[in-house]
Design a protein around this motif. Structure first.
Motif, mmCIF file in Angstrom:
data_model
loop_
_atom_site.group_PDB
_atom_site.id
_atom_site.type_symbol
_atom_site.label_atom_id
_atom_site.label_comp_id
_atom_site.label_asym_id
_atom_site.label_seq_id
_atom_site.Cartn_x
_atom_site.Cartn_y
_atom_site.Cartn_z
ATOM 1 N N ALA A 49 -104.881 -93.331 16.888
ATOM 2 C CA ALA A 49 -103.552 -93.337 17.478
ATOM 3 C C ALA A 49 -102.984 -91.936 17.462
ATOM 4 O O ALA A 49 -103.331 -91.119 16.604
ATOM 5 N N ALA A 50 -102.102 -91.648 18.410
ATOM 6 C CA ALA A 50 -101.483 -90.338 18.513
ATOM 7 C C ALA A 50 -100.047 -90.483 18.977
ATOM 8 O O ALA A 50 -99.713 -91.408 19.722
ATOM 9 N N ILE A 51 -99.207 -89.557 18.542
ATOM 10 C CA ILE A 51 -97.822 -89.520 18.984
ATOM 11 C C ILE A 51 -97.420 -88.068 19.173
ATOM 12 O O ILE A 51 -97.746 -87.204 18.357
ATOM 13 N N GLY A 55 -92.373 -88.434 21.576
ATOM 14 C CA GLY A 55 -92.490 -89.855 21.346
ATOM 15 C C GLY A 55 -93.533 -90.581 22.155
ATOM 16 O O GLY A 55 -93.654 -91.816 22.026
ATOM 17 N N SER A 56 -94.289 -89.881 22.979
ATOM 18 C CA SER A 56 -95.361 -90.532 23.723
ATOM 19 C C SER A 56 -96.482 -90.934 22.778
ATOM 20 O O SER A 56 -96.825 -90.188 21.858
ATOM 21 N N THR A 57 -97.062 -92.090 22.996
ATOM 22 C CA THR A 57 -98.112 -92.596 22.128
ATOM 23 C C THR A 57 -99.347 -92.971 22.921
ATOM 24 O O THR A 57 -99.282 -93.253 24.121
ATOM 25 N N PHE A 67 -102.126 -101.931 16.320
ATOM 26 C CA PHE A 67 -101.655 -100.793 15.539
ATOM 27 C C PHE A 67 -100.474 -100.147 16.242
ATOM 28 O O PHE A 67 -100.414 -100.108 17.476
ATOM 29 N N THR A 68 -99.555 -99.602 15.457
ATOM 30 C CA THR A 68 -98.412 -98.880 15.989
ATOM 31 C C THR A 68 -98.203 -97.598 15.199
ATOM 32 O O THR A 68 -98.098 -97.642 13.971
ATOM 33 N N ILE A 69 -98.128 -96.473 15.897
ATOM 34 C CA ILE A 69 -97.837 -95.198 15.256
ATOM 35 C C ILE A 69 -96.366 -94.872 15.467
ATOM 36 O O ILE A 69 -95.815 -95.112 16.543
ATOM 37 N N TYR A 79 -96.224 -92.824 10.339
ATOM 38 C CA TYR A 79 -96.736 -94.099 9.872
ATOM 39 C C TYR A 79 -97.772 -94.652 10.844
ATOM 40 O O TYR A 79 -97.753 -94.372 12.038
ATOM 41 N N LEU A 80 -98.657 -95.466 10.314
ATOM 42 C CA LEU A 80 -99.541 -96.277 11.127
ATOM 43 C C LEU A 80 -99.440 -97.709 10.627
ATOM 44 O O LEU A 80 -99.958 -98.034 9.557
ATOM 45 N N GLN A 81 -98.734 -98.534 11.385
ATOM 46 C CA GLN A 81 -98.627 -99.950 11.067
ATOM 47 C C GLN A 81 -99.847 -100.652 11.642
ATOM 48 O O GLN A 81 -100.090 -100.587 12.847
#
Length: 116
Positions: A49-51, A55-57, A67-69, A79-81
């Motif tokens: 994941a990247a951000i 705020g672009s992911t 997963f959510t960054i 964070y990486l949820q």
């Protein structure tokens, strides 16, 4: 120098969740992008994941939707949820930060093991 410290890894059952944290020694605003990579034994390191600073992911196909960054700029933390974890998610997860000009930085890694 910049230091990144990961935490939050551990053992979880399939279908479970973990939240990884990466604490930075400088403001998150100073980085153009922050990333999470992972590496399983015998496999090459892959981007999970990247951000970006705006705020672009983006996510690897294997984790998209699970997963959510995100970042907390006040806490200087990314964070990486990770939800609905699968055995194939087992790996060492690394925090990575890029700052154009100065360069690229890595954390020490945190182990995530998904097993019943």
């Amino acid at each position: 120098q910049v230091q990144l410290v990961e935490s939050g890894g551990g053992l979880v059952q399939p279908g479970g969740s973990l939240r990884l944290s990466c604490a930075a020694s400088r403001t998150i605003f100073s980085f153009n992008a922050m990333n999470w990579y992972r590496q399983a034994p015998g496999k090459e390191r892959e981007l999970v994941a990247a951000i970006t600073s705006v705020g672009s992911t983006k996510y690897a196909d294997s984790v998209r939707g699970r997963f959510t960054i995100s970042t907390d700029n006040a806490k200087r933390t990314v964070y990486l949820q990770m939800n609905n974890l699968k055995p194939d998610d087992t790996a060492v997860y690394y925090c990575n930060a890029i700052r154009v000009g100065p360069g690229e930085y890595w954390g020490q890694g945190t182990q995530v093991t998904v097993s019943s």
